[in-house]
Design an enzyme around this catalytic site. Structure first.
Site, mmCIF file in Angstrom:
data_model
loop_
_atom_site.group_PDB
_atom_site.id
_atom_site.type_symbol
_atom_site.label_atom_id
_atom_site.label_comp_id
_atom_site.label_asym_id
_atom_site.label_seq_id
_atom_site.Cartn_x
_atom_site.Cartn_y
_atom_site.Cartn_z
ATOM 1 N N CYS A 73 -11.738 14.315 -57.988
ATOM 2 C CA CYS A 73 -12.510 13.170 -57.461
ATOM 3 C C CYS A 73 -12.415 13.661 -56.253
ATOM 4 O O CYS A 73 -11.136 13.124 -55.579
ATOM 5 C CB CYS A 73 -11.922 11.668 -57.851
ATOM 6 S SG CYS A 73 -13.049 10.476 -56.883
ATOM 7 N N HIS A 162 -21.070 19.692 -62.622
ATOM 8 C CA HIS A 162 -21.941 19.202 -61.809
ATOM 9 C C HIS A 162 -23.522 20.161 -62.017
ATOM 10 O O HIS A 162 -23.601 21.210 -62.202
ATOM 11 C CB HIS A 162 -21.803 19.523 -60.161
ATOM 12 C CG HIS A 162 -20.789 18.554 -59.669
ATOM 13 N ND1 HIS A 162 -20.519 17.345 -59.410
ATOM 14 C CD2 HIS A 162 -19.334 18.696 -59.714
ATOM 15 C CE1 HIS A 162 -19.678 16.761 -59.164
ATOM 16 N NE2 HIS A 162 -18.783 17.741 -59.495
ATOM 17 N N GLU A 211 -23.398 9.856 -61.289
ATOM 18 C CA GLU A 211 -22.173 10.254 -61.473
ATOM 19 C C GLU A 211 -21.721 10.002 -63.172
ATOM 20 O O GLU A 211 -22.156 8.998 -63.643
ATOM 21 C CB GLU A 211 -21.052 9.717 -60.729
ATOM 22 C CG GLU A 211 -20.718 10.053 -59.487
ATOM 23 C CD GLU A 211 -19.259 9.555 -58.863
ATOM 24 O OE1 GLU A 211 -18.406 9.744 -59.692
ATOM 25 O OE2 GLU A 211 -19.357 9.349 -57.609
ATOM 26 N N CYS A 220 -20.293 10.959 -53.453
ATOM 27 C CA CYS A 220 -19.636 11.744 -54.766
ATOM 28 C C CYS A 220 -19.084 12.847 -54.020
ATOM 29 O O CYS A 220 -20.030 13.635 -53.455
ATOM 30 C CB CYS A 220 -20.349 12.197 -55.756
ATOM 31 S SG CYS A 220 -19.621 13.044 -57.200
ATOM 32 N N GLY A 223 -19.492 16.256 -55.768
ATOM 33 C CA GLY A 223 -20.706 16.206 -55.849
ATOM 34 C C GLY A 223 -21.527 17.000 -54.671
ATOM 35 O O GLY A 223 -22.348 17.790 -54.587
#
Ligand SMILES: N[C@H](CCC[C@H](N)C(=O)O)C(=O)O
Length: 282
Positions: A73, A162, A211, A220, A223
């Site tokens: 993350c 992703h 997400e 994100c 991301g």
């Protein structure tokens, strides 16, 4: 049982952080699902544990708000670095943080004992990653049919999966309609995070993110990195630029090998929550 926690956010992507150095032996997945609820819990996009590590200074474990475990993350790891420094776990301004997608190096910018920003070596993106079994040979691009549309997806892993999709009108794009359909598409057995990307200029992207395990978030980090890498590979942006998210701006560099991401992190509040024995692992 009383659990102490710290609420933090990175560009509005918010987290409950709990010190688990002395293993509390709790059902963290069930706790994440309950504590992350906005109306009946503390409210957050994820729950983050501070665990001990043999590979780095500490280990960051991240659960999404649906209780699913994520490999990495990008916004939480900046909060993690600020948490460790300002709460006295470390006096170092360069940290090695172990995650379920390997060790990440953090560079803290500190002013008068306060972490102003965190730069993260996010490692190398993986194309056609093991998490995204892609049918298209020799390309990270795949086409999928969703809601009577054919979408071209660039599948990139930043340790977590992703799907990057380039759009013309991000503001009006049906993110909340298409996001969950792509997240749960049968082609992605691990599910997938979905980035909708509009190119602003050769150094600037605007993105919205649906997400995995959360829904649309304010930001994100992984991301943003995946979106930037896909944009560089397609010749749409230079190697260094900004990703504009709903919650703010991340500065990203992709040198063709590694991705570096820099941005802020913030404390929101400290708290205590009482949990019942049903969360205790026997
Ligand atoms: N939902 C993600 C984990 C959180 C990633 C995001 N919050 C970030 O800042 O990178 C996943 O299931 O892979």
């Amino acid at each position: 049982m009383i659990l102490e926690f710290t609420k933090m956010h990175g560009l509005g992507n918010d987290f409950i952080i709990i010190d688990n150095l002395e293993d509390k032996r709790l059902n963290w997945s069930k706790l994440a699902e309950n504590l992350c609820q906005r109306n009946t819990g503390i409210g957050a996009d994820g729950l983050v544990l501070v665990n001990p590590s043999h590979n780095g200074d500490y280990k960051m474990v991240i659960y999404n708000s649906d209780g699913s475990l994520a490999q990495m993350c990008g916004n939480a790891i900046r909060c993690f670095g600020k948490y460790l420094y300002e709460k006295g776990y470390t006096k170092e301004e360069k940290l090695s943080i172990d995650t379920d997608s390997g060790v990440k190096i953090l560079y803290l910018t500190v002013d008068n004992g306060v972490v102003q920003s965190v730069k993260v070596d996010m490692g190398s993106p993986i194309f056609q990653p093991e998490l995204i079994p892609v049918n298209a040979p020799n390309s990270a691009d795949i086409k999928i049919q969703v809601a009577q549309r054919e979408l071209t997806i660039t599948a990139i892993s930043m340790g977590n999966p992703h799907a990057v999709i380039f759009v013309e009108d991000l503001k009006n794009y049906p993110v909340n309609e298409l996001g969950p359909l792509i997240e749960n598409h049968p082609l992605f057995p691990q599910k997938i995070n979905v980035e909708f990307v509009q190119i602003k200029d050769d150094q600037t992207l605007a993105i919205r993110v649906w997400e995995r395990g959360v829904g649309e978030t304010q930001a994100c980090g992984t991301g943003a990195c995946a979106a930037f890498v896909a944009s560089v590979l397609k010749g749409k942006v230079k190697f260094h630029g900004e990703v504009h998210l709903l919650g703010g701006i991340l500065t990203i560099t992709y040198d063709g090998n590694k991705v570096y991401k820099e941005g802020p992190a913030a404390f929101v509040f400290e708290g205590k929550v009482e949990i019942d024995s049903s969360y205790k692992l026997i």
